[in-house]
Scaffold this motif. Sequence first.
Motif, mmCIF file in Angstrom:
data_model
loop_
_atom_site.group_PDB
_atom_site.id
_atom_site.type_symbol
_atom_site.label_atom_id
_atom_site.label_comp_id
_atom_site.label_asym_id
_atom_site.label_seq_id
_atom_site.Cartn_x
_atom_site.Cartn_y
_atom_site.Cartn_z
ATOM 1 N N TYR A 62 0.827 -1.208 0.000
ATOM 2 C CA TYR A 62 0.000 0.000 0.000
ATOM 3 C C TYR A 62 0.859 1.254 0.000
ATOM 4 C CZ TYR A 62 -3.880 -3.027 1.472
ATOM 5 O OH TYR A 62 -4.851 -4.008 1.548
ATOM 6 N N ALA A 63 0.350 2.288 -0.610
ATOM 7 C CA ALA A 63 0.959 3.600 -0.465
ATOM 8 C C ALA A 63 0.773 4.054 0.982
ATOM 9 C CB ALA A 63 0.313 4.596 -1.412
ATOM 10 N N ASP A 64 1.748 4.777 1.495
ATOM 11 C CA ASP A 64 1.664 5.232 2.890
ATOM 12 C C ASP A 64 0.398 6.058 3.127
ATOM 13 O OD1 ASP A 64 5.253 5.796 3.331
ATOM 14 O OD2 ASP A 64 4.029 3.988 3.542
ATOM 15 N N LYS A 67 -2.610 3.572 3.805
ATOM 16 C CA LYS A 67 -2.504 2.487 4.776
ATOM 17 C C LYS A 67 -3.475 2.694 5.933
ATOM 18 C CE LYS A 67 2.284 1.037 3.992
ATOM 19 N NZ LYS A 67 3.677 1.034 4.527
ATOM 20 N N GLY A 68 -4.169 1.625 6.281
ATOM 21 C CA GLY A 68 -5.133 1.695 7.366
ATOM 22 C C GLY A 68 -6.504 2.180 6.946
ATOM 23 N N ARG A 69 -6.618 2.680 5.722
ATOM 24 C CA ARG A 69 -7.912 3.171 5.224
ATOM 25 C C ARG A 69 -8.417 2.361 4.031
ATOM 26 N NH1 ARG A 69 -8.357 8.039 2.985
ATOM 27 N NH2 ARG A 69 -6.218 8.109 2.188
ATOM 28 N N LEU A 83 -11.012 -2.807 -4.316
ATOM 29 C CA LEU A 83 -10.371 -1.829 -3.450
ATOM 30 C C LEU A 83 -11.451 -1.218 -2.561
ATOM 31 C CD1 LEU A 83 -7.634 -0.452 -2.803
ATOM 32 C CD2 LEU A 83 -8.404 1.440 -4.257
ATOM 33 N N GLN A 84 -11.421 -1.591 -1.296
ATOM 34 C CA GLN A 84 -12.329 -1.012 -0.315
ATOM 35 C C GLN A 84 -11.689 0.240 0.229
ATOM 36 O OE1 GLN A 84 -15.477 -1.915 0.683
ATOM 37 N NE2 GLN A 84 -15.481 -0.060 1.923
ATOM 38 N N MET A 85 -12.367 1.362 0.057
ATOM 39 C CA MET A 85 -11.805 2.652 0.471
ATOM 40 C C MET A 85 -12.676 3.246 1.569
ATOM 41 S SD MET A 85 -10.749 4.229 -3.247
ATOM 42 C CE MET A 85 -12.445 4.429 -3.787
ATOM 43 N N ASP A 86 -12.114 3.387 2.747
ATOM 44 C CA ASP A 86 -12.817 3.958 3.893
ATOM 45 C C ASP A 86 -12.156 5.266 4.326
ATOM 46 O OD1 ASP A 86 -13.004 0.591 5.077
ATOM 47 O OD2 ASP A 86 -14.582 1.721 4.072
#
Length: 118
Positions: A62-64, A67-69, A83-86
Amino acid sequence: QVQLVESGGGLVQAGGSLRLSCAASGSFFSLFRISAMGWYRRAPGKERELVATITSGGNTNYADSVKGRFTISRGNAQNTVYLQMDSLNAEDTAIYYCNAVSRGADNWGQGTQVTVSS
């Protein structure tokens, strides 16, 4: 050669979520030799950048900035990628492109627009 079709883009408010999908098609040999799939994006006035990738073995990168989202995953058929984007923010506004690497060659989709309103 692999053909890629993206879907799932749209307009969302900051803090919201979207799920992008990408389906690959082509010859059996080309699909069988897909070694990795991923998502890239190009924001207005910027160059295309990596968002996330996943190998055929399931390794992710992941791109920094996401990450985590964001979460990348592959479908059971192995020729789809999601791609789940939160927790989206305005900086995520871009055209998102699906990518598949097959026999060492990059294949690209047409892109899907994601717009995050603040």
